[in-house]
Scaffold this motif. Structure first.
Motif, short mmCIF file in Angstrom:
data_model
loop_
_atom_site.label_atom_id
_atom_site.label_comp_id
_atom_site.label_asym_id
_atom_site.label_seq_id
_atom_site.Cartn_x
_atom_site.Cartn_y
_atom_site.Cartn_z
N VAL A 1 0.63 -1.64 0.26
CA VAL A 1 -0.20 0.12 -0.20
C VAL A 1 0.83 1.38 0.12
N GLN A 2 2.30 1.37 0.83
CA GLN A 2 2.83 2.23 1.09
C GLN A 2 3.45 2.88 -0.51
N LYS A 3 3.62 1.75 -0.81
CA LYS A 3 4.34 1.56 -2.42
C LYS A 3 3.82 2.26 -3.81
N ALA A 4 2.74 1.87 -3.58
CA ALA A 4 1.71 2.45 -4.63
C ALA A 4 0.93 4.13 -4.23
N GLU A 5 1.08 4.06 -2.46
CA GLU A 5 0.38 5.35 -2.47
C GLU A 5 1.23 6.69 -2.88
N LYS A 6 3.01 6.00 -2.29
CA LYS A 6 3.89 6.80 -2.81
C LYS A 6 3.76 7.51 -4.06
N LYS A 7 3.02 6.51 -5.28
CA LYS A 7 3.26 7.00 -6.73
C LYS A 7 1.47 7.56 -7.26
N GLY A 8 0.83 7.86 -5.76
CA GLY A 8 -0.32 8.61 -5.99
C GLY A 8 -1.75 7.50 -6.41
N ARG A 9 -0.59 6.11 -6.19
CA ARG A 9 -2.68 5.13 -5.87
C ARG A 9 -2.87 5.15 -4.95
N THR A 10 -4.10 4.12 -4.71
CA THR A 10 -4.82 4.28 -3.94
C THR A 10 -4.82 2.87 -3.03
N LYS A 11 -5.38 2.54 -1.83
CA LYS A 11 -5.55 1.30 -1.25
C LYS A 11 -6.42 0.81 -1.54
N ILE B 1 4.17 -15.52 -5.41
CA ILE B 1 4.51 -13.90 -4.46
C ILE B 1 4.62 -13.45 -5.39
N ARG B 2 6.09 -13.69 -6.60
CA ARG B 2 6.38 -12.74 -7.55
C ARG B 2 4.73 -12.56 -8.37
N CYS B 3 4.14 -12.79 -8.39
CA CYS B 3 3.35 -12.51 -9.38
C CYS B 3 2.53 -11.07 -8.59
N LEU B 4 2.41 -11.30 -7.51
CA LEU B 4 1.79 -10.20 -7.09
C LEU B 4 2.79 -9.19 -6.59
N ASP B 5 3.67 -9.19 -6.42
CA ASP B 5 4.83 -8.50 -6.42
C ASP B 5 4.84 -7.18 -7.69
N LYS B 6 5.14 -8.43 -8.86
CA LYS B 6 4.94 -7.73 -10.27
C LYS B 6 3.68 -6.73 -10.42
N LEU B 7 2.44 -7.62 -9.98
CA LEU B 7 1.14 -5.96 -10.46
C LEU B 7 1.24 -5.36 -9.15
N VAL B 8 1.45 -5.06 -8.11
CA VAL B 8 1.57 -4.20 -7.03
C VAL B 8 2.81 -2.94 -8.04
N ASP B 9 3.79 -3.91 -8.33
CA ASP B 9 4.68 -3.32 -9.25
C ASP B 9 4.00 -1.91 -10.40
N GLU B 10 4.26 -2.51 -11.69
CA GLU B 10 2.86 -1.94 -12.06
C GLU B 10 2.24 -1.01 -12.14
N LEU B 11 0.80 -1.26 -10.44
CA LEU B 11 0.42 0.00 -10.72
C LEU B 11 1.03 0.56 -9.62
N ALA B 12 2.05 0.44 -9.16
CA ALA B 12 2.74 1.38 -8.84
C ALA B 12 3.81 2.65 -9.77
N LYS B 13 3.90 1.73 -10.94
CA LYS B 13 4.70 2.39 -12.02
C LYS B 13 3.61 3.62 -12.57
N GLY B 14 2.19 3.44 -12.30
CA GLY B 14 1.56 4.59 -13.13
C GLY B 14 0.51 3.59 -14.56
N LYS C 1 -5.24 -2.50 -17.25
CA LYS C 1 -3.77 -3.60 -17.33
C LYS C 1 -3.26 -4.07 -17.23
N VAL C 2 -3.60 -3.33 -15.76
CA VAL C 2 -2.67 -4.12 -14.37
C VAL C 2 -3.44 -5.84 -14.39
N LEU C 3 -4.50 -5.24 -14.40
CA LEU C 3 -6.46 -6.66 -14.09
C LEU C 3 -5.75 -7.10 -15.51
#
Length: 167
Positions: free
Chosen positions: A70-80, A145-158, A163-165
């Motif tokens: 959540v923190q990673k996404a919020e730093k990039k302007g995304r929401t919980k 677990i890596r898939c979940l990391d990848k999806l959160v990374d894509e979300l955080a990258k904007g 498309k993330v889903l």
């Protein structure tokens, strides 16, 4: 390289037979099967340090990592709510189930073992996260677990949520 801890005044190794492993400049301890502490790469993992590392990740509480997602996404302007949507899409849990699992502090192994949709959806996720190609990860649980990391990374990258889903 496994070394016996040198006995000194106040050293816990004298009483418990602790072992240590020196990796770079850091000293790392690990619990073994018998309840004592042993170095990474013990008999429990058949000498494979990657398996020992994976076991540590699998035993990690999902609730401890979730705030970091959540923190990673919020730093990039995304929401919980967007992070929750990504987790719900990959796992198949409802929001109530997700909240309950976080409150119960289940580990990653339990989180993904009970996930209704993760088996069908994780093959849709591809790419590189933390220098590792997701499709090439051999352990099925680590791949999830890596898939979940990848999806959160894509979300955080904007990337757009649709498309993330993979919609």
């Amino acid at each position: 390289m496994t070394l016996a801890a040198t006995p000194s005044a106040g050293c816990p190794a004298r009483k418990t037979g602790l072992q240590r492993r020196v990796k770079g400049s850091r000293l790392r301890w690990k619990h073994g099967l018998a309840g004592g502490r042993t170095a990474l790469g013990s008999a429990r993992t058949s000498g494979d340090p990657r398996r020992a590392s994976n076991e540590r990740v699998f035993a990690m509480a999902f609730a401890k990592v979730y705030p970091m997602y959540v923190q990673k996404a919020e730093k990039k302007g995304r929401t919980k709510d967007e992070v929750d949507a990504v987790i719900r899409w990959l796992s198949g849990y409802s929001q109530a189930e997700l909240d309950a699992l976080i409150a119960q502090q289940v580990d990653f192994r339990t989180f993904f073992a009970g996930a209704p949709a993760v088996v069908e959806r994780h093959p849709l996720v591809s790419g590189v996260v933390c220098g590792v190609r997701v499709e090439e990860v051999e352990d099925p649980l680590m791949r999830q677990i890596r898939c979940l990391d990848k999806l959160v990374d894509e979300l955080a990258k904007g990337k757009a949520l649709e498309k993330v889903l993979r919609s």
